[in-house]
Design an enzyme around this catalytic site. Structure first.
Site, short mmCIF file in Angstrom:
data_model
loop_
_atom_site.label_atom_id
_atom_site.label_comp_id
_atom_site.label_asym_id
_atom_site.label_seq_id
_atom_site.Cartn_x
_atom_site.Cartn_y
_atom_site.Cartn_z
N ARG A 354 -6.57 37.35 46.17
CA ARG A 354 -6.72 38.62 45.44
C ARG A 354 -6.13 39.76 46.27
NH1 ARG A 354 -11.08 37.83 41.44
NH2 ARG A 354 -10.50 35.75 40.72
N GLU A 356 -6.50 42.80 46.36
CA GLU A 356 -7.32 43.97 46.04
C GLU A 356 -7.71 44.65 47.34
OE1 GLU A 356 -10.50 41.94 44.19
OE2 GLU A 356 -9.49 41.81 42.25
N ARG A 362 -18.59 41.84 50.16
CA ARG A 362 -18.54 40.67 49.27
C ARG A 362 -17.13 40.34 48.80
NH1 ARG A 362 -20.15 41.98 43.70
NH2 ARG A 362 -19.45 44.11 43.36
N HIS A 363 -16.15 41.03 49.37
CA HIS A 363 -14.77 40.76 48.96
C HIS A 363 -13.92 40.29 50.14
CE1 HIS A 363 -15.86 43.38 45.51
NE2 HIS A 363 -15.08 42.54 44.88
N GLU A 512 -23.07 39.32 41.73
CA GLU A 512 -22.33 38.36 40.92
C GLU A 512 -21.75 37.22 41.77
OE1 GLU A 512 -18.76 39.94 38.91
OE2 GLU A 512 -17.99 37.91 39.23
N SER A 515 -18.20 34.06 37.05
CA SER A 515 -17.80 34.57 35.74
C SER A 515 -17.27 33.41 34.92
CB SER A 515 -16.65 35.56 35.87
OG SER A 515 -17.13 36.82 36.20
N ARG A 566 -19.47 33.43 48.49
CA ARG A 566 -20.60 34.24 48.03
C ARG A 566 -21.85 33.38 47.83
NH1 ARG A 566 -18.51 38.75 43.66
NH2 ARG A 566 -16.87 39.64 44.97
P1 ATP Z 1 -16.08 41.32 41.57
O1 ATP Z 1 -16.35 42.09 40.31
O2 ATP Z 1 -17.29 41.10 42.41
O3 ATP Z 1 -14.91 41.83 42.34
P2 ATP Z 1 -14.60 39.54 39.92
O4 ATP Z 1 -15.17 39.91 38.60
O5 ATP Z 1 -13.25 40.04 40.29
O6 ATP Z 1 -15.65 39.87 41.10
P3 ATP Z 1 -13.95 36.95 39.11
O7 ATP Z 1 -12.53 37.26 38.97
O8 ATP Z 1 -14.75 36.79 37.91
O9 ATP Z 1 -14.62 37.99 40.07
O10 ATP Z 1 -14.08 35.66 40.08
C1 ATP Z 1 -15.09 34.70 39.94
C2 ATP Z 1 -15.91 34.61 41.20
O11 ATP Z 1 -15.09 34.52 42.35
C3 ATP Z 1 -16.78 35.81 41.50
O12 ATP Z 1 -17.97 35.79 40.77
C4 ATP Z 1 -17.02 35.67 42.96
O13 ATP Z 1 -17.99 34.71 43.24
C5 ATP Z 1 -15.70 35.16 43.44
N1 ATP Z 1 -14.85 36.26 43.91
C6 ATP Z 1 -14.08 37.07 43.16
N2 ATP Z 1 -13.40 37.94 43.91
C7 ATP Z 1 -13.76 37.68 45.18
C8 ATP Z 1 -13.37 38.24 46.42
N3 ATP Z 1 -12.47 39.21 46.48
N4 ATP Z 1 -13.91 37.74 47.55
C9 ATP Z 1 -14.82 36.74 47.50
N5 ATP Z 1 -15.20 36.16 46.35
C10 ATP Z 1 -14.68 36.62 45.19
#
Ligand code: ATP
Length: 592
Positions: A354, A356, A362-363, A512, A515, A566
């Protein structure tokens, strides 16, 4: 002709300058006194004689001392009968052929009296006088044993020199030790193997640690103090350490994440990190085990792709033979291709990227995704049932299989028990609207007006999780029927209420972790929803995606993606997911 090197001189003690005989010096002194008055010269002669005698005695004693030291030094060197039993040496023939190799984890009383070898890190050592040294030897995790080397009066197998040498080995050096297993007089409380000890007969350093470690073992096992990647770098690393706050004072400084990652080897040697890694490995195993028991097949999606997989902008771009490639931000489309391709149920475990700029606990920019996808027979709640069963299996599995590791982690990062429903009880499932209602009615003031149509913010998630823990005594729950606007173009709208989708999130300790939802499997419906989202169905990546559903009839299906880092971090209530990852990647950190 090249100059021949001179043979090194034998190490003999430096001889003191020969002292003049006392009488001769007295005579000389008298002569020096000249022929002044008889009484004066007599006095002077006596004085000189006394002085000379004193000096001569001093010299004699010094000579005696030097001679004794030289003899005992030389004797000591010449007579180190244990010299073959220690040193920096990797020669395996040095060990007794019948010495069995032991592991501390499986060491039992049946080994008492036996000669064994142990490969370990010397954690610390303490001299007790000149004849005895105590050392703590550590294998994986926190498996330690007390080892003792005591000089024998005969000088072998352990000599005083050997004892002194062991006492000077740098902590965290890798040693191979031979010795006899004995029962200690009292249990050794400081070691995990407390009912046995090792009486050293041989000790070889295979790899020496430096005199000063970047991070001491004790500091590496203290809670990380600060997770910022912004911290200023400092030469000595001292500023990266902070003394434990009073109350939990151990006298051992704690260090920042930067200091830990810069001393990655010591960071990993910390038993707390090894316990976290063991729990992480078990979670993967439990995930695989449960899904395989339900006939899921595993597969490997690609990580290099030609277009942003979910149409998002948060992808890493890299040059690829004259064109651009991207790192996959989710295996989503490939899971669906597997279902379209005739697999009924699939899962994958792999890296997810990602791009981001999220600098939060948590990221990460790279994490491990646990993904699954399955056919729907009647209703998409079948997927939620499967995932809830899976997660309960994982939580109960951690508790059963990793109780020691969890306890160890809690001794460094204290946390309350992770609350799950009792066996036989179902997981709490609320709709998104019910969650928002709870927040409006019972949550903090600032959430009095939260809307059913807008996605939840992180503070809202946390507040809702706290309400649910207090009210329903659970740290794990699901929110179903997310608003249409909060879900991507492939999410299936609820046929009875198009304002919401057949999509859900799941939470652990208010945050979270997952998803998922039902995906649209009809190409016409999919194209319409893509347009509704303001995206061109012919744009790169999207067109290929829609075409999958045109190639052949694809059954109704759905799935979910969850982050392994996570799950581990939130179960253990760690202060950051960076502690659960092996090598955390953040917007500012690409090393180690
Ligand atoms: P968030 O809103 O917390 O950034 P997201 O909605 O982008 O998460 P999803 O794209 O739905 O997350 O990804 C599914 C799962 O992958 C998340 O619920 C989480 O457990 C994990 N996840 C997502 N982005 C990250 C990240 N940058 N670092 C660690 N784990 C992640």
């Amino acid at each position: 002709m090249a100059e021949q090197p001179k043979p090194a001189p034998a190490p003999v003690a430096e001889a003191p300058a020969q002292a003049p005989p006392a009488e001769a010096s007295a005579a000389t002194a008298a002569a020096e006194a000249g022929d002044e008055g008889a009484s004066t010269s007599k006095k002077a002669a006596k004085k000189a004689e006394a002085k000379a005698k004193k000096e001569a005695e001093k010299a004699r004693r010094a000579a005696e001392r030097a001679a004794t030291a030289a003899t005992s030094d030389a004797a000591a060197q010449a007579e180190d009968l244990a010299k073959d039993n220690y040193g920096q040496e990797t020669d395996v023939t040095k060990y007794s052929p019948d010495a069995g190799h032991i592991n501390l984890k499986t060491l039992g009383e049946e080994s008492v009296g036996k000669t064994v070898t142990l490969r370990a890190w010397l954690q610390n050592s303490r001299m007790q006088g000149a004849k005895m040294v105590f050392a703590e030897l550590r294998e994986e995790g926190n498996w330690t044993i007390q080892a003792i080397a005591a000089a024998n009066p005969e000088g072998a197998p352990v000599s005083r020199q050997m004892v002194k040498w062991i006492g000077a080995v740098n902590p965290e050096s890798f040693v191979v030790v031979e010795g006899v297993i004995q029962k200690p007089l009292e249990p050794v409380k400081s070691c995990r193997v407390s009912n046995l000890e090792l009486h050293i007969t041989k000790c070889f350093v295979h790899a020496a640690a430096p005199t000063v470690l970047g991070l001491t073992f004790a500091t590496a096992n203290r809670p990380v103090t600060n997770f910022s990647d912004e911290e200023a770098k400092v030469e000595e690393g001292v500023e990266k350490l902070s003394i434990a706050p009073p109350g939990e004072a151990t006298g051992v400084p704690a260090a920042s994440m930067i200091a830990h990652l810069e001393s990655i080897v010591m960071h990993k040697r910390a038993p707390v990190q090894q316990a976290i890694a063991d729990i992480r490995a078990e979670v993967k195993q439990l995930f695989r085990e449960y899904l395989r028991s339900l006939s899921f097949k595993d597969f490997e999606p690609p990580n290099l792709i030609s277009a942003a997989s979910e149409g998002g902008a948060n992808v890493f771009r890299l040059p690829y033979f004259g064109q651009d490639a991207f790192l996959a931000q989710s295996p989503q489309f490939y899971k669906q291709i597997e279902i379209a391709g005739g697999r009924k149920r699939v899962f994958s475990i792999g890296p997810v990227f990602r791009a981001e700029n999220s600098n939060t606990p948590r990221h990460m920019t790279e994490f491990t995704g646990l993904d699954l996808e399955m056919e729907i027979v009647k209703d998409y709640h079948e997927i939620m049932d499967t995932i809830e069963g899976l997660l309960l299996y994982i939580f109960r599995g951690i508790k059963e299989r990793c109780s020691e590791e969890v306890e160890l982690v809690r001794s460094v990062y204290p946390s309350e028990e992770f609350l799950v429903p009792e066996p036989g009880q179902s997981v709490l499932r609320l709709t998104f609207a019910e969650g928002q209602k709870l927040l409006r009615e019972e949550g903090p003031e600032e959430f009095r007006n939260v809307s059913d149509d807008e996605d939840m913010s992180t503070p809202q998630e946390k507040a809702l999780g706290a309400l649910i823990r207090a009210k329903y005594k659970t740290d794990f729950f699901a929110l179903d029927k997310f608003p249409e606007g909060a879900r991507p173009f492939y999410a299936k709208e609820d046929p009875k209420n198009p304002k919401v989708t057949n999509a859900y999130d799941m939470f652990m300790r208010n945050q979270e972790i997952l998803s998922g939802g039902q995906r649209i499997n009809d190409p016409v419906e999919l194209e319409a929803r893509i347009r509704k989202k303001g995206v061109d169905p012919l744009s790169p990546g999207i067109k290929e995606y829609v075409d999958i559903f045109r190639q052949a009839g694809v059954p109704a299906h759905g799935g979910a993606g969850l982050g392994l880092d996570r799950v581990v971090a939130f179960y253990l209530n760690l202060p950051s997911v960076h502690l659960a990852a092996y090598y955390p990647r953040t917007p500012k950190r690409l090393t180690p």
